[in-house]
Design an enzyme around this catalytic site. Sequence first.
Site, PDB file in Angstrom:
ATOM      1  N   ASN A 254      -6.812 -17.073 -75.411  1.00 13.15           N
ATOM      2  CA  ASN A 254      -6.497 -15.877 -74.632  1.00 13.15           C
ATOM      3  C   ASN A 254      -7.747 -15.317 -73.957  1.00 13.15           C
ATOM      4  O   ASN A 254      -8.800 -15.226 -74.567  1.00 13.15           O
ATOM      5  CB  ASN A 254      -5.926 -14.793 -75.547  1.00 13.15           C
ATOM      6  CG  ASN A 254      -4.915 -15.338 -76.517  1.00 13.15           C
ATOM      7  OD1 ASN A 254      -3.915 -15.889 -76.109  1.00 13.15           O
ATOM      8  ND2 ASN A 254      -5.209 -15.236 -77.810  1.00 13.15           N
ATOM      9  N   GLU A 287     -12.159 -23.641 -77.500  1.00 12.58           N
ATOM     10  CA  GLU A 287     -11.549 -22.426 -76.942  1.00 12.58           C
ATOM     11  C   GLU A 287     -12.500 -21.764 -75.948  1.00 12.58           C
ATOM     12  O   GLU A 287     -12.075 -21.226 -74.932  1.00 12.58           O
ATOM     13  CB  GLU A 287     -11.143 -21.441 -78.046  1.00 12.58           C
ATOM     14  CG  GLU A 287     -10.236 -22.018 -79.138  1.00 12.58           C
ATOM     15  CD  GLU A 287      -9.023 -22.797 -78.645  1.00 12.58           C
ATOM     16  OE1 GLU A 287      -8.584 -22.582 -77.499  1.00 12.58           O
ATOM     17  OE2 GLU A 287      -8.526 -23.654 -79.408  1.00 12.58           O
TER      18      GLU A 287
HETATM   19  N1  BES Z   1      -4.099 -23.780 -76.228  1.00 10.36           N
HETATM   20  C1  BES Z   1      -4.202 -24.301 -77.545  1.00 10.36           C
HETATM   21  C2  BES Z   1      -3.468 -23.472 -78.566  1.00 10.36           C
HETATM   22  C3  BES Z   1      -2.006 -23.799 -78.690  1.00 10.36           C
HETATM   23  C4  BES Z   1      -1.609 -24.883 -79.434  1.00 10.36           C
HETATM   24  C5  BES Z   1      -1.048 -23.016 -78.118  1.00 10.36           C
HETATM   25  C6  BES Z   1      -0.262 -25.173 -79.566  1.00 10.36           C
HETATM   26  C7  BES Z   1       0.294 -23.295 -78.233  1.00 10.36           C
HETATM   27  C8  BES Z   1       0.700 -24.383 -78.978  1.00 10.36           C
HETATM   28  C9  BES Z   1      -5.660 -24.380 -77.985  1.00 10.36           C
HETATM   29  O1  BES Z   1      -6.588 -24.432 -76.972  1.00 10.36           O
HETATM   30  C10 BES Z   1      -5.794 -25.655 -78.739  1.00 10.36           C
HETATM   31  O2  BES Z   1      -5.673 -26.678 -78.134  1.00 10.36           O
HETATM   32  N2  BES Z   1      -6.022 -25.598 -80.051  1.00 10.36           N
HETATM   33  C11 BES Z   1      -6.056 -26.737 -80.910  1.00 10.36           C
HETATM   34  C12 BES Z   1      -7.437 -27.023 -81.418  1.00 10.36           C
HETATM   35  C13 BES Z   1      -8.279 -27.764 -80.442  1.00 10.36           C
HETATM   36  C14 BES Z   1      -9.693 -27.927 -80.937  1.00 10.36           C
HETATM   37  C15 BES Z   1      -7.730 -29.118 -80.064  1.00 10.36           C
HETATM   38  C16 BES Z   1      -5.143 -26.424 -82.069  1.00 10.36           C
HETATM   39  O3  BES Z   1      -4.717 -25.281 -82.190  1.00 10.36           O
HETATM   40  O4  BES Z   1      -4.828 -27.317 -82.827  1.00 10.36           O
HETATM   41 ZN    ZN Z   2      -6.833 -26.261 -76.023  1.00 14.87          ZN
END
Ligand code: BES
Ligand code: ZN
Length: 821
Positions: A254, A287
Amino acid sequence: MREPQPKAVHLKDYAPPPFRVETIHLDVDIREDHAITHAKLAIRRNAAGPLVLDGDEVELVSVSVDGKKPRYEATAEKLTVYDVPDAFTLETVSRIVPQKNTKLEGLYATKHGFVTQCEAQGFRRITWFVDRPDVMARYTTTVHADAKRFPILLSNGNLIASGAEAGGRHFARFEDPFPKPSYLFALVAANLEVLREGNLSIYVEPGTLDQAGWSMDCLKRAIKWDEKRFGLKLDLNEYKIVAVGDFNSGAMENKGLNIFNTRYVLARADTATDVDYLNIDRVVAHEYCHNWTGNRVTCRDWFQLSLKEGLTVFRDQEYGADTYSRAVTRIQEVRSLRALQFPEDAGPMKHPVRPQSYLEIRNFYTTTVYEKGAEVVRMQHTLLGEDKFQAGMKLYFERHDGQAVTCDDFVQAMQDASGVDLEQFRRWYDVAGTPVLDCTGDYQDGIFTLTVKQSMNPPFHIPLAVKVGEREQVLSLRKTEERFTFPAKSKPVPSLLRGFSAPVILNYPYSEDDLLHLMARDDDPFNRWEAGQRLAADIILKRDGKPSTAFVEAARNVLRDPDAAFVAEALMLPAETFLAEQMDVVDPDRLHASRNALRRALAEGLKEQLRKTYESSTVPGPYSPDARSIGKRSLRNLCLGYLGELGLSRLADAQFRSADNMTDAMAALATLANLDCPEREPALAAFYEKWRDEPLVVDKWLSVQASSRLPGTIARVKALLSHAAFDLKVPNKVYALIRTFAANHVRFHAADGAGYAFLADQVIALDALNPQVAARMARAFDRWRRFDSGRQEKAKAALERIRDTDKLSKDVAEIVGKALA
Ligand code: BES
Ligand code: ZN
């Protein structure tokens, strides 16, 4: 009864939004047992027709257009407003119940207050809105809540007003200067403690401030790195991270107000392992990197998810490679890609990096979109080289800053900035499946001819990094079959697919001697590792785990390599899920037995050396998560694991008792948990007694039991379901116990079907609370058709039982429907 089939959304049906929202004033008033949201939207028409807004479990209280009551129609998920002018102000008042929101999407209660999760479609659970990423609005947000219980009030952007209100309440108002899609909205009202450095803040639950220092270091390092490597600067007055224990995924980007799962923020030497420290570093960087790749330039629609996720994973991988060891980082990425993404790409949920349709977008935050998407960006980097790739990034931001765009726009910027033709390359985005490269070599009269056939038709553009003799180059494959010649004085052993230059399966008729040669001498560390993995896979799959003397000697040689982190990777055997993909009919018991047999044979053959390495790899001084110390600890703990195969449980127990950091304590406990020995139960009990009040450590305690290879594991897991340490409503607990068990290849795929029946029960129970997490668990059934008919029958029955459950969510219906199709 089955619900009627929900409708699929198709990429080909994309149309620009008929209405744009220019500004939104959102007022969220959090009360004892509900919240009232008041939204004032400035809207402009873009195409003919009524205004249609999305909603989900929001009760409409009132609606007006320019202050007057309009003609409208409200269903559970759509609010249609008729006869609206070309530009107008829409106001809605809605009632929501965050206190009862177990889906953890939208506004929901966590232990010490309220937080939001809006990606992908959670904003519609807060207020009625045109909830799609190509509608970008400027937000002004006001939060009201009880001042004593929820002293911290936050939203995106800058604080512009705050103060006390009647009845012991208070408010805060934030203005976000950047237009943003609704999925990047965030709000927090909670009781938290804060670690602040300059314009950076990390908010954590009370009593955990002493575990926030590492993530602050990571954030500062990531900011510096992005400026240095990509020339991208922090564009915000304030950057805030909030960590909560109740969170469906890892973390969320966010704008200016990231919300994290505590497991990717909190770390202290005695509570977090090296892997935890590294994961925190990567997720914080990930992030942070989204602020440019995702937030400044976002996705036009959810089919383009890899535009931000694949690119940002590539960026966080490069951050890891630049910060720690490039070779070891690459090896770990490839191991995980092959253990998780390759099976996905060969199973019922296979889809291109840019999917063409979905029932539920939540199911497409997959390892294909993320990790294969990162490989697709990496291949462009390999084809262009660093300088041209950076020129492409620069052009991408010049063209698209502030816009919502597509994967094509990204490739176009890369092509235009570099002059490299990427037309054929685009197939990587739209065609699913792992390409196979069948290679052969022929040596005659001082010329080595390499022939490469690819399985994709029409063919893909594939960068194949090779070294033959002294010549190293990146071959650009574009045809179904191609030949390349290399001068050579004698028949060479070609080093192919160096650094894993493309996410493909490469076959070459290497002899055992060829592989032993590469394992000892290839100057690409990835391929040195790869040669060892090929040999080990062969021994496990074709020789019941019985190694040749030459292989044991090669492993002994590896142990002499001074790079401890590399040695630990090189002596780790391939994962069972990866090996299973190479069997015609998966026999999990035989696979497990052969893999263990090889572990035992290596332990016996290298006993003295393992012992010596174990003793000489101690890390002096206080705990530090630097690359060198991490490498030494992983080698030492790898040795401990092998020595455990010889029944040396007392060694593991001694380490468990004397460890001054969680890495060593957990490694010892995991070794004990895999052995039927007298030290096992006392160690598990002592660990729980010591850590019962630290939720993240309790998660480790749950997963170490769920991943045990002992036959009693399923009974243990079932018993743990009713232990005080477990809670089906908390995703971290579900992941620790249920997902870990489902990933325990030999125990989950037990011949009697008990693992399948257990998982079906859990998916059904979970679906009523949190469909997103339930659907993730259901993915463990994906490969059921690869097993023998007895197992198939049992898995099918379990899947059908889930499918026939009353009120099944779209999330689980999509996964189970595809598995059974
Ligand atoms: N934008 C995602 C968060 C997200 C994940 C939102 C699933 C909605 C559904 C965030 O940037 C992300 O990718 N987070 C990963 C970790 C990342 C290091 C690959 C996660 O939450 O697993
Ligand atoms: Zn991501």
